[in-house]
Write a protein that holds these residues in place. Sequence first.
Motif, PDB file in Angstrom:
ATOM      1  N   ALA A 175      54.440  55.873  70.018  1.00 32.44           N
ATOM      2  CA  ALA A 175      54.536  57.518  69.131  1.00 32.44           C
ATOM      3  C   ALA A 175      53.794  57.632  68.415  1.00 32.44           C
ATOM      4  O   ALA A 175      53.057  56.848  67.626  1.00 32.44           O
ATOM      5  CB  ALA A 175      56.183  57.163  69.059  1.00 32.44           C
ATOM      6  N   ASP A 176      53.405  58.834  68.682  1.00 28.55           N
ATOM      7  CA  ASP A 176      52.026  59.521  67.903  1.00 28.55           C
ATOM      8  C   ASP A 176      52.941  59.867  66.470  1.00 28.55           C
ATOM      9  O   ASP A 176      53.801  59.868  66.170  1.00 28.55           O
ATOM     10  CB  ASP A 176      52.150  61.142  68.176  1.00 28.55           C
ATOM     11  N   VAL A 177      51.886  59.681  65.081  1.00 29.03           N
ATOM     12  CA  VAL A 177      51.510  59.357  63.873  1.00 29.03           C
ATOM     13  C   VAL A 177      50.913  61.168  63.347  1.00 29.03           C
ATOM     14  O   VAL A 177      50.106  61.132  63.308  1.00 29.03           O
ATOM     15  CB  VAL A 177      52.060  58.561  63.130  1.00 29.03           C
ATOM     16  N   PRO A 178      51.797  61.626  61.547  1.00 33.41           N
ATOM     17  CA  PRO A 178      51.442  62.636  61.663  1.00 33.41           C
ATOM     18  C   PRO A 178      49.795  62.261  60.629  1.00 33.41           C
ATOM     19  O   PRO A 178      49.517  62.800  59.598  1.00 33.41           O
ATOM     20  CB  PRO A 178      51.984  63.511  61.129  1.00 33.41           C
ATOM     21  N   TYR A 179      49.176  61.351  61.123  1.00 22.55           N
ATOM     22  CA  TYR A 179      48.115  60.322  60.599  1.00 22.55           C
ATOM     23  C   TYR A 179      47.093  60.117  61.055  1.00 22.55           C
ATOM     24  O   TYR A 179      47.191  59.388  62.209  1.00 22.55           O
ATOM     25  CB  TYR A 179      48.721  59.203  59.398  1.00 22.55           C
ATOM     26  N   GLU A 180      45.931  60.404  61.244  1.00 21.26           N
ATOM     27  CA  GLU A 180      44.566  60.311  61.627  1.00 21.26           C
ATOM     28  C   GLU A 180      43.551  60.005  60.880  1.00 21.26           C
ATOM     29  O   GLU A 180      43.202  60.789  60.067  1.00 21.26           O
ATOM     30  CB  GLU A 180      44.599  60.974  63.397  1.00 21.26           C
ATOM     31  N   PHE A 181      43.257  58.933  60.114  1.00 22.45           N
ATOM     32  CA  PHE A 181      41.855  58.604  59.596  1.00 22.45           C
ATOM     33  C   PHE A 181      40.952  58.275  60.862  1.00 22.45           C
ATOM     34  O   PHE A 181      39.944  59.364  60.493  1.00 22.45           O
ATOM     35  CB  PHE A 181      42.321  57.780  58.286  1.00 22.45           C
ATOM     36  N   GLN A 182      40.937  57.130  61.107  1.00 21.79           N
ATOM     37  CA  GLN A 182      39.903  56.574  62.228  1.00 21.79           C
ATOM     38  C   GLN A 182      40.124  57.234  62.950  1.00 21.79           C
ATOM     39  O   GLN A 182      41.352  57.739  63.614  1.00 21.79           O
ATOM     40  CB  GLN A 182      40.198  54.456  62.046  1.00 21.79           C
ATOM     41  N   LYS A 183      38.901  57.677  64.024  1.00 19.61           N
ATOM     42  CA  LYS A 183      39.165  59.018  64.886  1.00 19.61           C
ATOM     43  C   LYS A 183      39.679  57.788  66.152  1.00 19.61           C
ATOM     44  O   LYS A 183      39.377  56.831  66.542  1.00 19.61           O
ATOM     45  CB  LYS A 183      37.980  59.294  65.680  1.00 19.61           C
ATOM     46  N   GLY A 184      40.808  57.988  66.372  1.00 21.41           N
ATOM     47  CA  GLY A 184      41.805  57.956  67.938  1.00 21.41           C
ATOM     48  C   GLY A 184      42.792  56.529  67.158  1.00 21.41           C
ATOM     49  O   GLY A 184      43.341  56.465  67.942  1.00 21.41           O
ATOM     50  N   ALA A 185      42.807  57.024  66.014  1.00 20.58           N
ATOM     51  CA  ALA A 185      43.865  55.770  65.551  1.00 20.58           C
ATOM     52  C   ALA A 185      44.860  56.941  64.509  1.00 20.58           C
ATOM     53  O   ALA A 185      45.140  57.172  63.574  1.00 20.58           O
ATOM     54  CB  ALA A 185      43.422  54.559  64.596  1.00 20.58           C
ATOM     55  N   ASN A 186      46.025  57.321  65.726  1.00 14.98           N
ATOM     56  CA  ASN A 186      46.846  58.778  65.195  1.00 14.98           C
ATOM     57  C   ASN A 186      48.407  57.878  66.373  1.00 14.98           C
ATOM     58  O   ASN A 186      49.515  58.400  66.689  1.00 14.98           O
ATOM     59  CB  ASN A 186      46.490  59.802  65.909  1.00 14.98           C
ATOM     60  N   GLN A 187      48.388  56.228  66.370  1.00 12.13           N
ATOM     61  CA  GLN A 187      49.849  55.984  67.165  1.00 12.13           C
ATOM     62  C   GLN A 187      50.608  54.817  66.426  1.00 12.13           C
ATOM     63  O   GLN A 187      49.708  53.681  65.626  1.00 12.13           O
ATOM     64  CB  GLN A 187      49.790  56.400  68.453  1.00 12.13           C
ATOM     65  N   MET A 188      51.744  54.488  66.840  1.00 14.01           N
ATOM     66  CA  MET A 188      52.385  53.291  66.094  1.00 14.01           C
ATOM     67  C   MET A 188      53.333  53.121  67.461  1.00 14.01           C
ATOM     68  O   MET A 188      53.405  53.135  68.021  1.00 14.01           O
ATOM     69  CB  MET A 188      53.578  53.620  64.639  1.00 14.01           C
ATOM     70  N   LEU A 189      53.424  51.416  66.801  1.00 10.72           N
ATOM     71  CA  LEU A 189      54.186  50.979  68.231  1.00 10.72           C
ATOM     72  C   LEU A 189      55.715  50.571  67.731  1.00 10.72           C
ATOM     73  O   LEU A 189      55.156  49.828  66.428  1.00 10.72           O
ATOM     74  CB  LEU A 189      53.430  49.330  68.491  1.00 10.72           C
ATOM     75  N   LYS A 190      56.279  50.542  67.933  1.00 12.36           N
ATOM     76  CA  LYS A 190      58.377  50.942  67.368  1.00 12.36           C
ATOM     77  C   LYS A 190      58.654  49.740  68.086  1.00 12.36           C
ATOM     78  O   LYS A 190      59.231  49.606  69.486  1.00 12.36           O
ATOM     79  CB  LYS A 190      58.692  51.866  67.526  1.00 12.36           C
ATOM     80  N   ILE A 191      59.278  48.565  68.421  1.00 14.89           N
ATOM     81  CA  ILE A 191      59.727  47.567  68.466  1.00 14.89           C
ATOM     82  C   ILE A 191      60.951  47.230  68.044  1.00 14.89           C
ATOM     83  O   ILE A 191      61.469  47.934  67.047  1.00 14.89           O
ATOM     84  CB  ILE A 191      59.529  46.435  68.388  1.00 14.89           C
ATOM     85  N   TYR A 192      62.539  47.773  68.713  1.00 15.62           N
ATOM     86  CA  TYR A 192      63.774  48.199  68.643  1.00 15.62           C
ATOM     87  C   TYR A 192      64.156  46.762  68.974  1.00 15.62           C
ATOM     88  O   TYR A 192      64.493  45.730  70.061  1.00 15.62           O
ATOM     89  CB  TYR A 192      64.389  48.725  69.213  1.00 15.62           C
ATOM     90  N   VAL A 193      64.524  45.742  67.068  1.00 18.47           N
ATOM     91  CA  VAL A 193      65.212  44.810  67.840  1.00 18.47           C
ATOM     92  C   VAL A 193      66.209  44.561  68.190  1.00 18.47           C
ATOM     93  O   VAL A 193      66.732  43.903  68.889  1.00 18.47           O
ATOM     94  CB  VAL A 193      64.548  43.549  66.544  1.00 18.47           C
TER      95      VAL A 193
END
Length: 231
Positions: A213-231
């Motif tokens: 999923a995209d997130v509303p945060y990018e500091f390092q270029k290209g680092a604007n996604q997280m991994l969500k694991i539904y347990v």
Amino acid sequence: MSLAEKKLGIDRVVFIGRTFEEYRAMFNLNEKHLKGKKVLDCASGACSFTAHALQQGTEATSCDIAYKFTAEELEKKGSLDLIHTMNQMQHVQEQYVWKYFSSIDDLTEHRKRALKDCIAHMKKNPEAYQYGALPNLPFQKNEFDLTLCANFLFMYSDRLDYTFHLEALKELIRVTKEEVRLFPLTNLSGKISTYLPQLLEEIAPLVKGTEIADVPYEFQKGANQMLKIYV
């Protein structure tokens, strides 16, 4: 000594952290994700997430290999690491997006605040800061509703091999009963970790599903996604 300590070397682990506000942006968190929930931050370093989350109705716990040292020792190390890191930032500014932080001075103030809040809270509430190292955490199965892992897995793909990443993910899944979130998905070069596709395939039988999923945060270029694991 744990596998992580052998591969990273505790003396080479930089003890700096992010603020609670950064965590909310990095993991796209809102009140429903946190209030009344039991949340683990691993590996948390000098982040102030737990300090502020506890004040807002979250039963938060921080876990890190650095917590075998005293708060006073970590305060000193964090201050020195911050100076070193900000000096290095002067040479790589072009690798970052200067929107969330307006300048290196602004970034420095955020990092100082995170360290100050973390250490102050650690001194008063040491039980909230547990020593532990992936892939073997000192927690029970399904102990946490939500687990957050920031700026550790994927980022250090050059030092932590595929097997470590797989075992670490399995352990994060083991201690969590609802959801694991990891940010970012990039390595230190700003590229999506080459481990990601195979990891998703291997953990698929263990979980209900995964989502990038995209997130509303990018500091390092290209680092604007997280991994969500539904347990």
